[in-house]
Design a protein around this motif. Structure first.
Motif, PDB file in Angstrom:
ATOM      1  N   GLU A  96      10.960 -29.088  14.794  1.00 34.07           N
ATOM      2  CA  GLU A  96      11.051 -27.650  14.508  1.00 34.07           C
ATOM      3  C   GLU A  96      10.741 -27.364  13.041  1.00 34.07           C
ATOM      4  O   GLU A  96      10.842 -28.245  12.199  1.00 34.07           O
ATOM      5  N   VAL A  97      10.504 -26.085  12.776  1.00 27.56           N
ATOM      6  CA  VAL A  97      10.354 -25.613  11.390  1.00 27.56           C
ATOM      7  C   VAL A  97      11.684 -25.796  10.655  1.00 27.56           C
ATOM      8  O   VAL A  97      12.753 -25.640  11.247  1.00 27.56           O
ATOM      9  N   PHE A  98      11.610 -26.123   9.367  1.00 23.57           N
ATOM     10  CA  PHE A  98      12.810 -26.267   8.531  1.00 23.57           C
ATOM     11  C   PHE A  98      12.870 -25.063   7.584  1.00 23.57           C
ATOM     12  O   PHE A  98      12.171 -25.042   6.569  1.00 23.57           O
ATOM     13  N   PRO A  99      13.696 -24.038   7.923  1.00 24.42           N
ATOM     14  CA  PRO A  99      13.794 -22.901   6.992  1.00 24.42           C
ATOM     15  C   PRO A  99      14.595 -23.327   5.762  1.00 24.42           C
ATOM     16  O   PRO A  99      15.499 -24.151   5.880  1.00 24.42           O
ATOM     17  N   ILE A 100      14.256 -22.793   4.612  1.00 25.19           N
ATOM     18  CA  ILE A 100      15.030 -23.118   3.405  1.00 25.19           C
ATOM     19  C   ILE A 100      16.468 -22.630   3.633  1.00 25.19           C
ATOM     20  O   ILE A 100      16.687 -21.477   4.012  1.00 25.19           O
ATOM     21  N   PRO A 101      17.464 -23.519   3.436  1.00 25.17           N
ATOM     22  CA  PRO A 101      18.855 -23.136   3.704  1.00 25.17           C
ATOM     23  C   PRO A 101      19.246 -21.886   2.913  1.00 25.17           C
ATOM     24  O   PRO A 101      18.765 -21.679   1.796  1.00 25.17           O
ATOM     25  N   GLU A 102      20.142 -21.099   3.490  1.00 22.89           N
ATOM     26  CA  GLU A 102      20.420 -19.791   2.873  1.00 22.89           C
ATOM     27  C   GLU A 102      21.078 -19.886   1.505  1.00 22.89           C
ATOM     28  O   GLU A 102      21.032 -18.937   0.729  1.00 22.89           O
ATOM     29  N   HIS A 103      21.696 -21.050   1.191  1.00 25.77           N
ATOM     30  CA  HIS A 103      22.318 -21.151  -0.134  1.00 25.77           C
ATOM     31  C   HIS A 103      21.279 -21.409  -1.236  1.00 25.77           C
ATOM     32  O   HIS A 103      21.634 -21.461  -2.410  1.00 25.77           O
ATOM     33  N   HIS A 104      20.009 -21.551  -0.848  1.00 24.05           N
ATOM     34  CA  HIS A 104      18.935 -21.662  -1.851  1.00 24.05           C
ATOM     35  C   HIS A 104      18.103 -20.383  -1.807  1.00 24.05           C
ATOM     36  O   HIS A 104      17.971 -19.774  -0.746  1.00 24.05           O
ATOM     37  N   PRO A 105      17.493 -20.005  -2.959  1.00 24.90           N
ATOM     38  CA  PRO A 105      16.593 -18.843  -2.905  1.00 24.90           C
ATOM     39  C   PRO A 105      15.345 -19.179  -2.105  1.00 24.90           C
ATOM     40  O   PRO A 105      14.920 -20.331  -2.067  1.00 24.90           O
ATOM     41  N   ARG A 106      14.786 -18.162  -1.456  1.00 30.92           N
ATOM     42  CA  ARG A 106      13.537 -18.378  -0.708  1.00 30.92           C
ATOM     43  C   ARG A 106      12.362 -17.777  -1.475  1.00 30.92           C
ATOM     44  O   ARG A 106      12.533 -16.807  -2.202  1.00 30.92           O
ATOM     45  N   GLY A 107      11.179 -18.363  -1.280  1.00 31.25           N
ATOM     46  CA  GLY A 107       9.990 -17.902  -1.995  1.00 31.25           C
ATOM     47  C   GLY A 107       8.880 -17.509  -1.041  1.00 31.25           C
ATOM     48  O   GLY A 107       9.052 -17.540   0.179  1.00 31.25           O
ATOM     49  N   PRO A 108       7.719 -17.170  -1.579  1.00 31.83           N
ATOM     50  CA  PRO A 108       6.673 -16.508  -0.786  1.00 31.83           C
ATOM     51  C   PRO A 108       5.791 -17.425   0.063  1.00 31.83           C
ATOM     52  O   PRO A 108       4.907 -16.937   0.757  1.00 31.83           O
ATOM     53  N   TYR A 109       5.992 -18.733   0.025  1.00 33.66           N
ATOM     54  CA  TYR A 109       5.060 -19.643   0.714  1.00 33.66           C
ATOM     55  C   TYR A 109       5.759 -20.515   1.747  1.00 33.66           C
ATOM     56  O   TYR A 109       6.986 -20.686   1.715  1.00 33.66           O
ATOM     57  N   VAL A 110       4.950 -21.087   2.645  1.00 36.23           N
ATOM     58  CA  VAL A 110       5.444 -22.153   3.523  1.00 36.23           C
ATOM     59  C   VAL A 110       4.603 -23.395   3.258  1.00 36.23           C
ATOM     60  O   VAL A 110       3.419 -23.296   2.933  1.00 36.23           O
ATOM     61  N   LEU A 111       5.255 -24.548   3.394  1.00 35.87           N
ATOM     62  CA  LEU A 111       4.593 -25.833   3.155  1.00 35.87           C
ATOM     63  C   LEU A 111       4.551 -26.625   4.452  1.00 35.87           C
ATOM     64  O   LEU A 111       5.558 -26.706   5.159  1.00 35.87           O
ATOM     65  N   VAL A 112       3.402 -27.200   4.782  1.00 38.48           N
ATOM     66  CA  VAL A 112       3.338 -28.150   5.892  1.00 38.48           C
ATOM     67  C   VAL A 112       2.951 -29.499   5.311  1.00 38.48           C
ATOM     68  O   VAL A 112       2.200 -29.562   4.332  1.00 38.48           O
ATOM     69  N   PHE A 113       3.476 -30.558   5.901  1.00 49.35           N
ATOM     70  CA  PHE A 113       3.113 -31.879   5.372  1.00 49.35           C
ATOM     71  C   PHE A 113       3.243 -32.981   6.409  1.00 49.35           C
ATOM     72  O   PHE A 113       3.992 -32.872   7.368  1.00 49.35           O
ATOM     73  N   ASP A 114       2.431 -34.005   6.186  1.00 46.57           N
ATOM     74  CA  ASP A 114       2.538 -35.266   6.919  1.00 46.57           C
ATOM     75  C   ASP A 114       3.082 -36.240   5.894  1.00 46.57           C
ATOM     76  O   ASP A 114       2.364 -36.649   4.976  1.00 46.57           O
ATOM     77  N   PRO A 115       4.373 -36.588   5.982  1.00 50.59           N
ATOM     78  CA  PRO A 115       4.992 -37.342   4.875  1.00 50.59           C
ATOM     79  C   PRO A 115       4.351 -38.692   4.618  1.00 50.59           C
ATOM     80  O   PRO A 115       4.132 -39.070   3.471  1.00 50.59           O
ATOM     81  N   VAL A 116       4.092 -39.447   5.693  1.00 55.34           N
ATOM     82  CA  VAL A 116       3.407 -40.741   5.512  1.00 55.34           C
ATOM     83  C   VAL A 116       2.297 -40.817   6.549  1.00 55.34           C
ATOM     84  O   VAL A 116       2.545 -41.075   7.726  1.00 55.34           O
ATOM     85  N   ASP A 117       1.096 -40.559   6.103  1.00 53.79           N
ATOM     86  CA  ASP A 117      -0.049 -40.689   7.003  1.00 53.79           C
ATOM     87  C   ASP A 117      -0.512 -42.150   6.996  1.00 53.79           C
ATOM     88  O   ASP A 117      -0.621 -42.751   5.929  1.00 53.79           O
ATOM     89  N   GLY A 118      -0.748 -42.655   8.182  1.00 53.06           N
ATOM     90  CA  GLY A 118      -1.152 -44.068   8.286  1.00 53.06           C
ATOM     91  C   GLY A 118       0.053 -44.980   8.332  1.00 53.06           C
ATOM     92  O   GLY A 118      -0.013 -46.130   7.903  1.00 53.06           O
ATOM     93  N   SER A 119       1.166 -44.470   8.884  1.00 52.74           N
ATOM     94  CA  SER A 119       2.418 -45.235   8.758  1.00 52.74           C
ATOM     95  C   SER A 119       2.383 -46.581   9.482  1.00 52.74           C
ATOM     96  O   SER A 119       3.153 -47.464   9.149  1.00 52.74           O
ATOM     97  N   SER A 120       1.456 -46.761  10.419  1.00 52.27           N
ATOM     98  CA  SER A 120       1.380 -48.087  11.061  1.00 52.27           C
ATOM     99  C   SER A 120       0.859 -49.137  10.081  1.00 52.27           C
ATOM    100  O   SER A 120       0.928 -50.333  10.345  1.00 52.27           O
ATOM    101  N   ASN A 121       0.348 -48.689   8.929  1.00 52.37           N
ATOM    102  CA  ASN A 121      -0.138 -49.623   7.909  1.00 52.37           C
ATOM    103  C   ASN A 121       0.916 -49.994   6.871  1.00 52.37           C
ATOM    104  O   ASN A 121       0.640 -50.794   5.971  1.00 52.37           O
ATOM    105  N   ILE A 122       2.117 -49.407   6.980  1.00 48.68           N
ATOM    106  CA  ILE A 122       3.137 -49.637   5.949  1.00 48.68           C
ATOM    107  C   ILE A 122       3.455 -51.126   5.828  1.00 48.68           C
ATOM    108  O   ILE A 122       3.490 -51.679   4.730  1.00 48.68           O
ATOM    109  N   ASP A 123       3.685 -51.762   6.976  1.00 49.08           N
ATOM    110  CA  ASP A 123       4.189 -53.138   6.944  1.00 49.08           C
ATOM    111  C   ASP A 123       3.155 -54.154   6.501  1.00 49.08           C
ATOM    112  O   ASP A 123       3.484 -55.325   6.326  1.00 49.08           O
ATOM    113  N   VAL A 124       1.909 -53.716   6.358  1.00 49.45           N
ATOM    114  CA  VAL A 124       0.864 -54.694   6.024  1.00 49.45           C
ATOM    115  C   VAL A 124       0.200 -54.372   4.684  1.00 49.45           C
ATOM    116  O   VAL A 124      -0.933 -54.788   4.423  1.00 49.45           O
ATOM    117  N   ASN A 125       0.926 -53.607   3.836  1.00 46.76           N
ATOM    118  CA  ASN A 125       0.492 -53.350   2.456  1.00 46.76           C
ATOM    119  C   ASN A 125      -0.868 -52.664   2.351  1.00 46.76           C
ATOM    120  O   ASN A 125      -1.617 -52.900   1.399  1.00 46.76           O
TER     121      ASN A 125
END
Ligand code: AHM
Ligand code: MG
Length: 330
Positions: A96-125
């Motif tokens: 699901e979408v992660f809305p900025i928690p209400e105890h933090h200020p919100r701003g005008p943009y949304v960010l999408v990301f793939d945190p680790v692309d190619g993660s099947s390659n992690i274990d092989v350096n």
């Protein structure tokens, strides 16, 4: 002594040329760069710190979640949730979408990301990376999924960071593509590739050819036709790293439709759109084979799309091959 142009200095200078710029992107990209450095630090010591390996869970795509996928996901969220610059985030690793928690200020943009692309390659350096993209939010106090289901041409910024022996951050805000290499002695990304342009014709093609029995015969015919043309085959299996190499050297990357996966494997929102924005800004093209990627309207956050991306002449030739009637193909 010339220390080179830091990412921050470059962003500030770019901002001066944009009438009405508020500096928000400068702050946002700086925070993304910090998150990337933290992820990179963890990637670099992962072999020793035993942070490699699986979590035992699967993600929304049915793929095994690596410990570093999880770490990178939450590092990026925590680096950006308090900045007041974002209304919400969406990650390839979260259903699901992660809305900025209400105890933090919100701003005008949304960010999408793939945190680790190619993660099947992690274990092989082997090189992995983070892909990101930014859109404007319609109503920052009430972010919706619809804020993320936008055509890629509406992106305001897209970029990636590659963790390799020499980490690099590449981004565009729609005025060229710029690359910054990490100087580990000062911990700063320094301008190394200004206004990147992809060569018009590919010297490299990148595709997982083991999957060719499941392709449309016209795709097979196209890939067969690349052989013996002086091009080299290179496939890392980390999209972001394959993409970056092809951007610098001239190349075409394909993850086409398959019989049992008519939309291929790669994700429209997290992978195809950000890289399509970058490649177009660098003079290249990105296509489903039939349609410009940036014109595809996503219907769901995690949908997949066939992707052909790289040197413009080669992408055009691939599209032409797909327009040919099937019976004319070998
Ligand atoms: P990920 O984001 O979960 O790592 O998956 C996407 C990766 C791409 O980086 C890469 O191009 C592709 O999957 C490789 O797939 P395959 O192993 O089928 O060739
Ligand atoms: Mg990915």
């Amino acid at each position: 002594m010339d220390i080179g142009t830091t990412l921050t200095r470059f962003l500030i200078e770019q901002q001066r040329h944009l009438p009405g710029a508020t500096g928000t992107f400068t702050a946002l990209l700086e925070e993304i760069a910090i998150a990337a450095k933290i992820v990179g630090r963890e990637v670099n010591k992962a072999g020793l710190a035993k942070t490699m390996g699986l979590t035992g869970r699967t993600n929304i795509h049915g793929e095994a979640v690596q410990a570093l996928d999880d770490f990178a996901n939450w590092t990026i969220i925590r680096a950006l949730d308090h900045t007041g610059l974002l209304a919400a985030m969406a990650s390839e690793e979260m259903e699901e979408v992660f809305p900025i928690p209400e105890h933090h200020p919100r701003g005008p943009y949304v960010l999408v990301f793939d945190p680790v692309d190619g993660s099947s390659n992690i274990d092989v350096n082997v090189s992995i990376g983070t892909i990101f993209s930014i859109y404007r939010c319609a109503d920052p106090e009430h972010p919706q999924v619809s804020d993320f289901l936008r055509r890629g041409r509406e992106q305001l910024c897209a970029g990636y960071v590659i963790d390799s022996y020499s980490p690099i951050l590449v981004y565009t805000t729609g005025s060229g593509v710029h690359g910054f290499t990490l100087d580990p002695t000062i911990g700063e990304f320094l301008l190394s590739h200004e206004d990147l342009q992809i060569p018009t014709q590919a010297t490299i093609y990148s595709v997982n050819e083991a999957r060719s029995p499941t392709w449309d015969p016209r795709v097979r015919g196209y890939v067969d036709g690349l052989k013996g043309t002086g091009r080299s085959a290179r496939y890392i299996g980390s999209l972001v790293a394959d993409f970056h190499r092809n951007l610098l050297k001239g190349g075409i990357f394909l993850y086409p439709a398959e019989v049992r996966a008519p939309n291929g494997k790669l994700r429209l929102v997290y992978e195809a759109n950000p890289l399509a924005f970058i490649i177009e800004q660098a003079g290249g093209s990105a296509s489903t084979g039939h349609t410009r990627i940036l014109d595809v309207r996503p219907e769901s956050l995690h949908e997949r799309v066939p992707l052909v991306i790289g040197s413009p002449q080669d992408v055009a030739e691939f599209e032409a091959a797909l327009r040919a009637p099937q019976e004319q193909q070998v």
